[in-house]
Design a protein around this motif. Structure first.
Motif, PDB file in Angstrom:
ATOM      1  N   LYS A 109       0.701  -1.334  -0.022  1.00 43.64           N
ATOM      2  CA  LYS A 109       0.003   0.035   0.019  1.00 43.64           C
ATOM      3  C   LYS A 109       0.879   1.170   0.127  1.00 43.64           C
ATOM      4  CE  LYS A 109      -0.883  -0.638   5.010  1.00 43.64           C
ATOM      5  NZ  LYS A 109      -1.962  -0.634   6.192  1.00 43.64           N
ATOM      6  N   ASN A 110       1.995   1.426   0.770  1.00 38.06           N
ATOM      7  CA  ASN A 110       2.801   2.567   0.781  1.00 38.06           C
ATOM      8  C   ASN A 110       3.359   2.794  -0.709  1.00 38.06           C
ATOM      9  OD1 ASN A 110       3.137   3.764   2.909  1.00 38.06           O
ATOM     10  ND2 ASN A 110       4.156   1.731   3.855  1.00 38.06           N
ATOM     11  N   PHE A 111       3.761   1.766  -1.534  1.00 36.46           N
ATOM     12  CA  PHE A 111       4.250   1.928  -2.743  1.00 36.46           C
ATOM     13  C   PHE A 111       3.018   2.332  -3.779  1.00 36.46           C
ATOM     14  CE2 PHE A 111       4.864   0.392  -7.026  1.00 36.46           C
ATOM     15  CZ  PHE A 111       6.193   0.566  -7.361  1.00 36.46           C
ATOM     16  N   SER A 171       4.411   9.188   7.203  1.00 36.47           N
ATOM     17  CA  SER A 171       5.714   9.765   6.675  1.00 36.47           C
ATOM     18  C   SER A 171       6.078   9.842   5.276  1.00 36.47           C
ATOM     19  CB  SER A 171       7.035   9.361   7.730  1.00 36.47           C
ATOM     20  OG  SER A 171       6.965   7.727   7.147  1.00 36.47           O
ATOM     21  N   SER A 172       5.638   8.808   4.678  1.00 34.34           N
ATOM     22  CA  SER A 172       5.916   8.614   3.345  1.00 34.34           C
ATOM     23  C   SER A 172       5.075   9.703   2.429  1.00 34.34           C
ATOM     24  CB  SER A 172       5.543   7.247   2.765  1.00 34.34           C
ATOM     25  OG  SER A 172       4.501   6.727   2.973  1.00 34.34           O
ATOM     26  N   GLY A 173       4.026  10.004   2.913  1.00 34.22           N
ATOM     27  CA  GLY A 173       3.060  10.957   2.242  1.00 34.22           C
ATOM     28  C   GLY A 173       3.503  12.363   2.596  1.00 34.22           C
ATOM     29  N   THR A 174       3.918  12.585   3.734  1.00 28.50           N
ATOM     30  CA  THR A 174       4.688  13.927   4.197  1.00 28.50           C
ATOM     31  C   THR A 174       5.756  14.248   3.164  1.00 28.50           C
ATOM     32  OG1 THR A 174       3.806  13.477   6.473  1.00 28.50           O
ATOM     33  CG2 THR A 174       5.757  15.188   5.845  1.00 28.50           C
ATOM     34  N   LEU A 234      -5.982  12.136   2.158  1.00 26.54           N
ATOM     35  CA  LEU A 234      -4.869  11.760   2.976  1.00 26.54           C
ATOM     36  C   LEU A 234      -5.077  12.208   4.490  1.00 26.54           C
ATOM     37  CD1 LEU A 234      -1.782  12.315   0.519  1.00 26.54           C
ATOM     38  CD2 LEU A 234      -3.085  10.205   0.969  1.00 26.54           C
ATOM     39  N   PHE A 235      -5.649  13.523   4.502  1.00 28.44           N
ATOM     40  CA  PHE A 235      -5.780  14.136   6.152  1.00 28.44           C
ATOM     41  C   PHE A 235      -6.994  13.187   6.768  1.00 28.44           C
ATOM     42  CE2 PHE A 235      -3.401  17.491   4.195  1.00 28.44           C
ATOM     43  CZ  PHE A 235      -2.796  17.893   5.475  1.00 28.44           C
ATOM     44  N   MET A 236      -7.831  12.457   5.776  1.00 27.86           N
ATOM     45  CA  MET A 236      -9.066  11.836   6.293  1.00 27.86           C
ATOM     46  C   MET A 236      -8.601  10.127   6.468  1.00 27.86           C
ATOM     47  SD  MET A 236     -12.388  13.388   4.776  1.00 27.86           S
ATOM     48  CE  MET A 236     -12.003  12.997   2.896  1.00 27.86           C
ATOM     49  N   ILE A 263      -8.229   2.721   2.189  1.00 29.21           N
ATOM     50  CA  ILE A 263      -8.769   3.223   1.007  1.00 29.21           C
ATOM     51  C   ILE A 263      -7.869   4.322   0.670  1.00 29.21           C
ATOM     52  CG2 ILE A 263     -10.821   4.718  -0.017  1.00 29.21           C
ATOM     53  CD1 ILE A 263     -12.577   2.769   1.373  1.00 29.21           C
ATOM     54  N   MET A 264      -7.277   5.245   1.610  1.00 33.88           N
ATOM     55  CA  MET A 264      -6.459   6.272   1.666  1.00 33.88           C
ATOM     56  C   MET A 264      -5.229   6.210   0.578  1.00 33.88           C
ATOM     57  SD  MET A 264      -3.959   7.957   4.418  1.00 33.88           S
ATOM     58  CE  MET A 264      -3.102   6.469   4.395  1.00 33.88           C
ATOM     59  N   TYR A 265      -4.752   4.824   0.537  1.00 37.28           N
ATOM     60  CA  TYR A 265      -3.733   4.604   0.059  1.00 37.28           C
ATOM     61  C   TYR A 265      -3.941   4.417  -1.503  1.00 37.28           C
ATOM     62  CZ  TYR A 265      -1.268   3.504   4.421  1.00 37.28           C
ATOM     63  OH  TYR A 265      -0.646   3.575   5.734  1.00 37.28           O
TER      64      TYR A 265
END
Length: 424
Positions: free
Chosen positions: A53-55, A110-113, A241-243, A250-252
């Motif tokens: 999911k991070n990828f 952190s990856s989104g930041t 992403l904030f939610m 689902i955010m990913y």
């Protein structure tokens, strides 16, 4: 046997990163291939990094940020931010960047930041003292260090996991509260921010993306219609992403959905998509995710943790206990990622405290704090890997700065936690 194969591959990966003779993606993909050839992992697990999911989130964000970089807004921001470089404005710019990364980290992984901060950092010129190559790693690490520290967003639930381990030993042990993480973090995080402001010049100064910047500058301007579409998709994805506490996993997928929408609307072409998704950075990330999983599942993490914990000896002081867990946590999180380190050290820390009759809260807090200090190796966290790939760092270029950052992290958190939650 599998454990030694994984350790050998990990050593190969680190040496290759240090030599910097081959693309990082080639190195990590070679490790994945060797995991299959040696029988350590089946194919579907060895290349599962491309489905993590991070990828998926990072890849989608890259496509959206690529489109956003073609809008007139980024050009205007770049012009204004470049004017802030130099003189007293540099201090204000550093404070602004630190404030932004602190705010983003309360709502984003952190990856989104770091993916959002990369877009902001591209507004900086390589000619100024505060340049992208000097700020990429500090922003990635501070993003991870700030994650979950303030009791909003993910930080409102960060104390629940340690409490689960503590309560498993009975209901007589003291538990953490929602404000404890913030209480022990505020002074160390301020000290780390000061460290970044005072030492960022230790990191290499160079143009990290000159060819891309030239391409954006020379490209035909985006139509007003496409620009509005890009803004709408970007705001929508950022809102998702904030939610994350509501959307869950689902955010990913939301950044990927936004990238697909841009292609359907004609904002991004197939050529654009292929250019972004075929970059070395994404291949490196996919391989690192798998290597981190291999280190954890093979038992190497547990072996390392148990070995180093024995170094405490008999009847250690409370300070000694915190220092040992801090040092062990920093070492391990750079070897097997922050989440893997927490999963190994938290149960060990609580069990050790209970067996010795210590207060487990301080140890749990220390493990949670230092496991975000993935500052030495790109394998320590997705955000660190992104920073290394984006800035083209060599490990030897960042080591001294990282050593100082880790020292401030350990000393400040040992003092803060010992003050509020003495182990004994």
């Amino acid at each position: 046997m599998e454990l030694y194969i994984v350790v050998g591959l990990f050593i190969f990966m680190i040496i290759s990163f240090c030599l910097n003779k081959w693309p990082f993606g080639l190195t990590t993909m070679t490790c994945c291939i060797l995991l299959v050839l040696t029988g350590v992992m089946p194919i579907e697990k060895a290349f599962a990094g491309f489905a993590m999911k991070n990828f998926i989130m990072i890849a989608g964000m890259y496509v959206i940020c690529d489109a956003f970089g073609k809008t007139s807004l980024l050009t205007k921001i770049r012009g204004r931010v470049m004017n802030m470089q130099g003189g007293s404005n540099s201090v204000f710019l550093l404070l602004l960047l630190m404030f932004l990364v602190m705010c983003f980290a309360q709502f984003l992984p952190s990856s989104g930041t770091i993916t959002v901060m990369i877009m902001i950092l591209t507004a900086l010129s390589a000619d100024g003292d505060v340049c992208p190559s000097r700020m990429m790693l500090p922003m990635a690490i501070m993003g991870g260090m700030w994650t979950g520290r303030i009791p909003i967003g993910p930080g409102a639930t960060s104390y629940l996991t340690p409490n689960k381990y503590i309560s498993s030993y009975g209901d007589t042990l003291p538990l953490l509260t929602i404000l404890d993480t913030f209480k022990v973090s505020i002074v160390p995080m301020l000290l780390l921010s000061i460290y970044v402001i005072l030492t960022y010049k230790m990191l290499p100064k160079r143009d990290i993306d000159q060819s891309k910047m030239k391409k954006v500058k020379d490209a035909a301007p985006m139509s007003r219609k496409h620009e509005i579409m890009t803004y709408v998709v970007f705001v929508g994805v950022m809102a998702s992403l904030f939610m994350n506490s509501i959307l869950g996993d689902i955010m990913y997928v939301c950044p990927a959905a936004g990238a697909a929408a841009l292609m359907f609307m004609g904002v991004q072409s197939q050529k654009d998509m292929q250019r972004v998704l075929s970059g070395d950075m994404l291949f490196m990330l996919a391989g690192i995710f798998v290597m981190a999983e291999a280190l954890s599942s093979s038992g190497a993490g547990v072996m390392i943790g148990q070995f180093i914990l024995r170094l405490m000896g008999e009847n250690p002081s409370g300070i000694t206990v915190l220092v040992v867990f801090a040092v062990v946590g920093v070492i391990m999180t750079n070897l097997m990622t922050n989440s893997g380190t927490k999963n190994v050290l938290l149960p060990l820390g609580v069990a050790t405290a209970v067996a010795a009759g210590w207060d487990p809260r301080g140890i749990c807090l220390m493990i949670n704090m230092v496991c975000s200090c993935a500052v030495f190796l790109p394998s320590g966290a997705p955000s660190t890997a992104i920073a290394f790939a984006a800035a083209g760092y060599k490990i030897q270029e960042t080591f001294l700065w990282a050593l100082g950052f880790a020292a401030v992290t350990i000393v400040s958190y040992v003092c803060s936690i010992h003050f509020f939650f003495p182990v004994m």
